[in-house]
Design an enzyme around this catalytic site. Sequence first.
Site, PDB file in Angstrom:
ATOM      1  N   HIS A  91       0.817  -1.202  -0.150  1.00 30.98           N
ATOM      2  CA  HIS A  91      -0.109   0.005   0.043  1.00 30.98           C
ATOM      3  C   HIS A  91       0.839   1.265  -0.064  1.00 30.98           C
ATOM      4  CE1 HIS A  91      -2.743  -3.002   1.395  1.00 30.98           C
ATOM      5  NE2 HIS A  91      -3.642  -2.411   0.791  1.00 30.98           N
ATOM      6  N   ASN A  92       1.763   1.504  -1.060  1.00 30.08           N
ATOM      7  CA  ASN A  92       2.787   2.744  -1.348  1.00 30.08           C
ATOM      8  C   ASN A  92       2.237   3.468  -2.242  1.00 30.08           C
ATOM      9  OD1 ASN A  92       3.414   1.200  -3.530  1.00 30.08           O
ATOM     10  ND2 ASN A  92       4.708  -0.156  -2.183  1.00 30.08           N
ATOM     11  N   PHE A  93       2.994   4.436  -2.691  1.00 30.02           N
ATOM     12  CA  PHE A  93       2.606   5.276  -3.769  1.00 30.02           C
ATOM     13  C   PHE A  93       2.578   4.882  -5.105  1.00 30.02           C
ATOM     14  CE2 PHE A  93       4.264   8.982  -6.505  1.00 30.02           C
ATOM     15  CZ  PHE A  93       3.245   9.821  -6.524  1.00 30.02           C
ATOM     16  N   ASP A 132      -5.074   5.430  -0.056  1.00 31.38           N
ATOM     17  CA  ASP A 132      -4.391   4.636   0.846  1.00 31.38           C
ATOM     18  C   ASP A 132      -3.224   5.389   1.549  1.00 31.38           C
ATOM     19  OD1 ASP A 132      -5.492   2.105   1.072  1.00 31.38           O
ATOM     20  OD2 ASP A 132      -4.441   1.261  -0.578  1.00 31.38           O
TER      21      ASP A 132
END
Length: 205
Positions: A91-93, A132
């Site tokens: 759940h990152n960029f 997120d």
Amino acid sequence: MAGPSDVPDIQKYSLSEGTKLALKYSLSEGTKLALKTLQFDIWQWEPDKIIFLLEEMYIDLGLMEEFNIPEETMKRFLLRVKDSYRDVPFHNFRHSFCVTQMMYVLIHGCKLNTVFTKLDLMILITTCICHDLDHPGFDNYYQINAKTELAKRYKDLSPLENHHCSVMFNILSNPDTNIFINLSQDLFIQVRAEMMILILGTDMS
């Protein structure tokens, strides 16, 4: 397929270096076309350069012009969003971009821009980018069972999704990073409500 060589290196970009926000760049036509397809190769792009791809979506959909968004404000917004994602496995960029790019593909492939208003598209793209924000890498089941601060704060009700909303609205509360700054207060209240519905809807439970 076009790749990241299309854009200059912005490794040293930061919110404190306002003069760099005027940096001129151009994506190749091949990259712009590829961005609208399922075959787009995200792994060619580093997070700093993904910012240019996201900005291109706003430009292509006519959102920058429709809502009179200054270029510097858009860049500051995207930089702040990038910096608000943690370095976690999923759940990152980069995941944020993948979700946004899929929505962009659907908008073009399904001709949603002939059905939805510009404001609808603005809400969809922005919510995808922010959905997120500041994800710690552990899901709601963990948050609730571990009795984390997030779970306590939101009384076990979609703690992560509520937190993502909170971080997003914190970014938008700053005039320097508020891409909705030219909306009326009443319209922005409506936008907030719709964005919250969309992000809270990502809690699959």
